[in-house]
Design an enzyme around this catalytic site. Structure first.
Site, mmCIF file in Angstrom:
data_model
loop_
_atom_site.group_PDB
_atom_site.id
_atom_site.type_symbol
_atom_site.label_atom_id
_atom_site.label_comp_id
_atom_site.label_asym_id
_atom_site.label_seq_id
_atom_site.Cartn_x
_atom_site.Cartn_y
_atom_site.Cartn_z
ATOM 1 C CG ASP A 36 55.829 21.325 61.763
ATOM 2 O OD1 ASP A 36 56.654 20.342 61.775
ATOM 3 O OD2 ASP A 36 54.857 21.886 62.231
ATOM 4 C CD GLN A 99 49.295 24.242 73.328
ATOM 5 O OE1 GLN A 99 48.796 24.519 73.457
ATOM 6 N NE2 GLN A 99 50.965 25.623 72.348
ATOM 7 C CG HIS A 105 52.702 26.585 67.018
ATOM 8 N ND1 HIS A 105 53.033 26.648 68.234
ATOM 9 C CD2 HIS A 105 52.305 25.881 66.354
ATOM 10 C CE1 HIS A 105 52.712 25.415 68.849
ATOM 11 N NE2 HIS A 105 52.165 24.710 67.261
ATOM 12 C CG PHE A 106 48.026 30.559 63.768
ATOM 13 C CD1 PHE A 106 48.838 31.734 64.735
ATOM 14 C CD2 PHE A 106 47.103 30.008 63.451
ATOM 15 C CE1 PHE A 106 47.774 32.245 65.382
ATOM 16 C CE2 PHE A 106 46.368 31.027 64.821
ATOM 17 C CZ PHE A 106 46.650 31.970 66.105
ATOM 18 C CG HIS A 107 50.256 23.738 62.674
ATOM 19 N ND1 HIS A 107 51.401 22.582 62.662
ATOM 20 C CD2 HIS A 107 49.858 23.622 63.487
ATOM 21 C CE1 HIS A 107 51.551 21.934 63.932
ATOM 22 N NE2 HIS A 107 50.585 23.212 64.885
#
Ligand code: AMP
Length: 143
Positions: A36, A99, A105-107
């Site tokens: 990220d 969002q 997506h997954f953090h």
């Protein structure tokens, strides 16, 4: 389906197509994981299915199933790479939930006792720092 349509000009679709750069730590047939750019802690990774969906609401269940196994793999890797006390997994659906990029997506965020989480979509990290953190995670993954 009540959510808006998928737009393939979103920034993660561009990353998946290789049109803009990312610091990748993992890739398989169905999934990519990269750093990220505005990390909430050092080692913050995004796990992104290659299949097109806005978020968990419109995704194919098989896409979600595979992605969560990659989330587990990345969670263990970031925990070891950053000697973390815990790992936070977050996933936002639609603007009301926070969002901002509309491709599922997954953090995956390493956490340390007593160190507060930085803001979501806060400050852009230096590219050299992201590259170094990506190397640490790849070292744990053996990739
Ligand atoms: P959200 O859609 O709210 O789950 O958040 C999107 C996340 O994508 C934020 O944490 C941003 O920091 C991150 N982000 C935005 N643009 C990029 C990019 N080009 N490369 C990597 N991460 C990004």
């Amino acid at each position: 389906m009540s959510s808006a349509a998928y737009d393939d000009n979103n920034i993660f679709a561009k990353i998946l197509r290789g049109e803009i750069p990312s610091h990748r730590v993992y890739e398989d047939e169905h999934t990519v994981a990269f750093m990220d750019v505005m990390p909430q802690a050092p080692g913050h990774v995004l796990v992104v299915p290659k299949a097109a969906s806005r978020n968990i609401l419109d995704a194919n269940p098989a896409t979600i199933s595979h992605a969560i196994t990659v989330v587990q793999k990345i969670a263990n890797a970031v925990k070891d790479a950053f000697d973390a006390d815990g790992v936070l997994v977050i996933q936002f659906n639609e603007p009301a939930a926070g969002q901002t990029v509309f491709h599922l997506h997954f953090h995956v965020i390493p956490r340390h006792d007593g160190i507060p989480l930085k803001p979501h979509s806060g400050k852009m990290e230096d590219g050299d720092v992201l590259a170094a953190n990506a190397e640490k995670i790849k070292g744990e993954l053996g990739s």
